[in-house]
Design an enzyme around this catalytic site. Structure first.
Site, PDB file in Angstrom:
ATOM      1  N   VAL A  83       0.832  -1.200   0.000  1.00 41.70           N
ATOM      2  CA  VAL A  83       0.000   0.000   0.000  1.00 41.70           C
ATOM      3  C   VAL A  83       0.869   1.253   0.000  1.00 41.70           C
ATOM      4  O   VAL A  83       1.698   1.446   0.892  1.00 41.70           O
ATOM      5  CB  VAL A  83      -0.936   0.010   1.219  1.00 41.70           C
ATOM      6  CG1 VAL A  83      -1.819   1.264   1.190  1.00 41.70           C
ATOM      7  CG2 VAL A  83      -1.797  -1.250   1.245  1.00 41.70           C
ATOM      8  N   LYS A  84       0.669   2.089  -1.005  1.00 39.20           N
ATOM      9  CA  LYS A  84       1.400   3.348  -1.116  1.00 39.20           C
ATOM     10  C   LYS A  84       0.712   4.417  -0.268  1.00 39.20           C
ATOM     11  O   LYS A  84      -0.496   4.659  -0.423  1.00 39.20           O
ATOM     12  CB  LYS A  84       1.476   3.808  -2.574  1.00 39.20           C
ATOM     13  CG  LYS A  84       2.290   2.896  -3.451  1.00 39.20           C
ATOM     14  CD  LYS A  84       2.287   3.341  -4.910  1.00 39.20           C
ATOM     15  CE  LYS A  84       3.208   4.508  -5.140  1.00 39.20           C
ATOM     16  NZ  LYS A  84       3.306   4.833  -6.598  1.00 39.20           N
TER      17      LYS A  84
END
Length: 219
Positions: A83-84
């Protein structure tokens, strides 16, 4: 150095994968929007294509609790989802709290432009950090110098966070990233294609073919 492709176009991912050099994929809302596909459909296609390699998917929430909720939902899409999360105060808090909770969410702290941001990302336990070297160049500063300082800091303190050199614009960026010992470079499709091309290779191959014909070697 691991090579990720920075795209959401399935055909580009598949081509680089078939070349045998693909170690992961990074995406963002802008890249997904260019595919013309619904967001979730585009991401799920990528995850099916590369089920055993990291795929970075970005949150759109900007508050800590919103980022955490979204990150946990994104992580459910696949074990290889990363997850960015943007390098803001709220983003760093979200990463720290998810790690403290044992949420098991792999994170990529993105939109990093300075060594101090990268230091903080490592301190809160990010899985990856993404310095944007090309965008630093755009403001008349040396993105590779920023990257070199980050590499040095991480080596001094033994941080486990992996560095993903991002916003790569050309093959010389890739060459210098490799020379710095960066863990990963996430590279646009067109630049990956340029990496194995060289005019002297083309000239040499053409000469070999002509000489083979003269020697009576069947092709």
């Amino acid at each position: 150095m691991k090579i990720f492709i920075d795209t959401a176009v399935l055909e580009e991912i598949r081509e680089v994968k078939e070349l045998g050099i693909l170690d992961g994929v990074t995406t963002n809302p802008t890249l997904v929007s260019k595919t013309g596909k619904p967001w979730k459909e585009a991401i799920q296609e990528i995850l099916r294509e590369v089920p055993d390699k990291p795929v970075s998917v970005e949150v759109v929430a900007t508050d800590r609790e919103g980022m955490k909720r979204e990150a946990k939902e994104l992580a459910k899409l696949g074990e290889n989802v990363v997850v960015k999360i943007p390098c803001t105060e709220e983003g760093l808090r979200a990463v720290f709290e998810m790690n403290a909770e044992g949420a098991g969410v792999k994170t990529n702290v993105t939109l990093v432009f300075s060594p101090l941001q990268a230091l903080l990302a490592a301190k809160v336990g990010a899985t990856y950090v993404s310095p944007f070297i090309g965008r630093v160049d755009d403001i008349s500063y040396d993105g590779l110098q920023v990257l070199e300082e980050i590499v040095s800091i991480y080596e001094i303190y033994g941080f486990e966070t992996e560095i993903i050199a991002a916003s790569i614009r050309h093959v010389d960026h890739v060459r210098r990233c490799a020379a710095l010992g960066v863990d990963i470079a996430t590279i646009p499709y067109k630049v990956i294609k340029q990496m194995y091309r060289h005019p002297l290779t083309d000239i040499g191959l053409e000469r070999f073919i002509k000489d083979a014909e003269k020697a009576g070697i069947s092709i």
